[in-house]
Write an enzyme that holds these catalytic residues in place. Structure first.
Site, mmCIF file in Angstrom:
data_model
loop_
_atom_site.group_PDB
_atom_site.id
_atom_site.type_symbol
_atom_site.label_atom_id
_atom_site.label_comp_id
_atom_site.label_asym_id
_atom_site.label_seq_id
_atom_site.Cartn_x
_atom_site.Cartn_y
_atom_site.Cartn_z
ATOM 1 N N ASP A 70 48.490 -7.084 39.409
ATOM 2 C CA ASP A 70 47.484 -7.369 38.386
ATOM 3 C C ASP A 70 47.911 -8.562 37.545
ATOM 4 O OD1 ASP A 70 44.871 -6.120 37.251
ATOM 5 O OD2 ASP A 70 46.019 -6.761 35.510
HETATM 6 C C1 LIG Z 1 44.818 -17.589 35.623
HETATM 7 C C2 LIG Z 1 44.441 -17.536 37.082
HETATM 8 C C3 LIG Z 1 44.043 -16.356 37.692
HETATM 9 N N1 LIG Z 1 43.713 -16.310 39.006
HETATM 10 C C4 LIG Z 1 43.269 -15.058 39.650
HETATM 11 C C5 LIG Z 1 44.357 -14.224 40.304
HETATM 12 C C6 LIG Z 1 43.683 -12.868 40.406
HETATM 13 O O1 LIG Z 1 43.014 -12.777 41.661
HETATM 14 C C7 LIG Z 1 42.652 -12.862 39.289
HETATM 15 C C8 LIG Z 1 42.980 -11.831 38.235
HETATM 16 O O2 LIG Z 1 42.350 -10.642 38.556
HETATM 17 P P1 LIG Z 1 43.076 -9.279 38.903
HETATM 18 O O3 LIG Z 1 42.305 -8.207 38.184
HETATM 19 O O4 LIG Z 1 44.551 -9.361 38.651
HETATM 20 O O5 LIG Z 1 42.893 -9.124 40.477
HETATM 21 P P2 LIG Z 1 41.602 -9.166 41.396
HETATM 22 O O6 LIG Z 1 40.500 -8.338 40.797
HETATM 23 O O7 LIG Z 1 41.276 -10.599 41.716
HETATM 24 O O8 LIG Z 1 42.106 -8.494 42.732
HETATM 25 P P3 LIG Z 1 42.660 -6.981 42.975
HETATM 26 O O9 LIG Z 1 42.498 -6.174 41.703
HETATM 27 O O10 LIG Z 1 41.836 -6.443 44.101
HETATM 28 O O11 LIG Z 1 44.098 -7.193 43.345
HETATM 29 O O12 LIG Z 1 42.681 -14.164 38.705
HETATM 30 C C9 LIG Z 1 43.773 -17.469 39.783
HETATM 31 O O13 LIG Z 1 43.466 -17.434 40.973
HETATM 32 N N2 LIG Z 1 44.169 -18.635 39.206
HETATM 33 C C10 LIG Z 1 44.500 -18.740 37.886
HETATM 34 O O14 LIG Z 1 44.869 -19.838 37.428
#
Ligand SMILES: Cc1cn([C@H]2C[C@H](O)[C@@H](COP(=O)(O)OP(=O)(O)OP(=O)(O)O)O2)c(=O)[nH]c1=O
Length: 185
Positions: A70
């Site tokens: 997460d």
């Molecule tokens: C800050 C930032 C976040 N992110 C993404 C990573 C995570 O996928 C998302 C944060 O959401 P999460 O809730 O951590 O994850 P998710 O819903 O995408 O996937 P799952 O719960 O099924 O594992 O934001 C980027 O891709 N680039 C960035 O610069």
């Protein structure tokens, strides 16, 4: 030889990053309900959520090694998850403009018997972001599935002043530390 590996995530970034370590895994998105989960600090929150996602899948897959993660953005202790609307995304980007924030990613691995987790944090400083840039960015799809309403691997790269920590923690999977943890299973 490791047991069956399951990535408990629907994030395409996590799939891509885990593939640097191994392509021998399957994906099973957890039905863990994140709403209402609280913790004393943002770092403790991501660890709890990663653990929740991991164990929700592990209980249905005995014998497999399950990875759950997460990511949140932390602005002076305030947690930014994924934006709920255009206005929410604009509010987040205004708070990130010209300032430093932390990105925390929790990682949890379990084989159903042993469960280990860690949190990695990266400090990010953005240059000032103009209202025009915020309007243009929030009119694209990029902010809406990302914690803090930005993708560092996307056009938010143009705002990056300074980064202290693991770049891949911002993208949602600190891949070097995760590979080290997985190698112990
Ligand atoms: C800050 C930032 C976040 N992110 C993404 C990573 C995570 O996928 C998302 C944060 O959401 P999460 O809730 O951590 O994850 P998710 O819903 O995408 O996937 P799952 O719960 O099924 O594992 O934001 C980027 O891709 N680039 C960035 O610069």
């Amino acid at each position: 030889m490791m047991k069956n590996l399951i990535l408990a995530s629907g994030s395409p970034r996590r799939k891509e990053l885990l593939s640097l370590y191994t392509t021998d895994f399957t994906i099973c998105v957890s039905d863990f309900d994140e709403s209402g989960v609280t913790a004393p600090t943002p770092a403790q929150l991501v660890e709890k959520l990663a653990r929740g996602k991991c164990l929700a899948v592990a209980k249905d897959h005995p014998g497999a090694v399950v990875l759950g993660c997460d990511t949140v953005v932390d602005v002076g202790g305030e947690v930014f998850g994924k934006p709920h609307s255009v206005e929410d995304a604009k509010r987040m980007l205004r708070a990130l403009s010209g300032a430093a924030h932390e990105v925390h990613t929790g990682v949890c691995v379990s084989d159903g018997v042993r469960t280990e987790s860690f949190v990695d944090s990266c400090r990010v400083t953005f240059f000032p972001i103009s209202e025009g840039e915020i309007d243009a960015y929030t009119a694209t799809k990029e902010p809406y599935d990302k914690a803090g309403a930005y993708a560092i691997q996307g056009r938010a790269a143009l705002w990056l002043d300074r980064l202290e920590g693991d770049y891949y923690t911002i993208m949602g999977l600190p891949v070097s530390r995760t590979a080290r943890l997985l190698s112990r299973f």
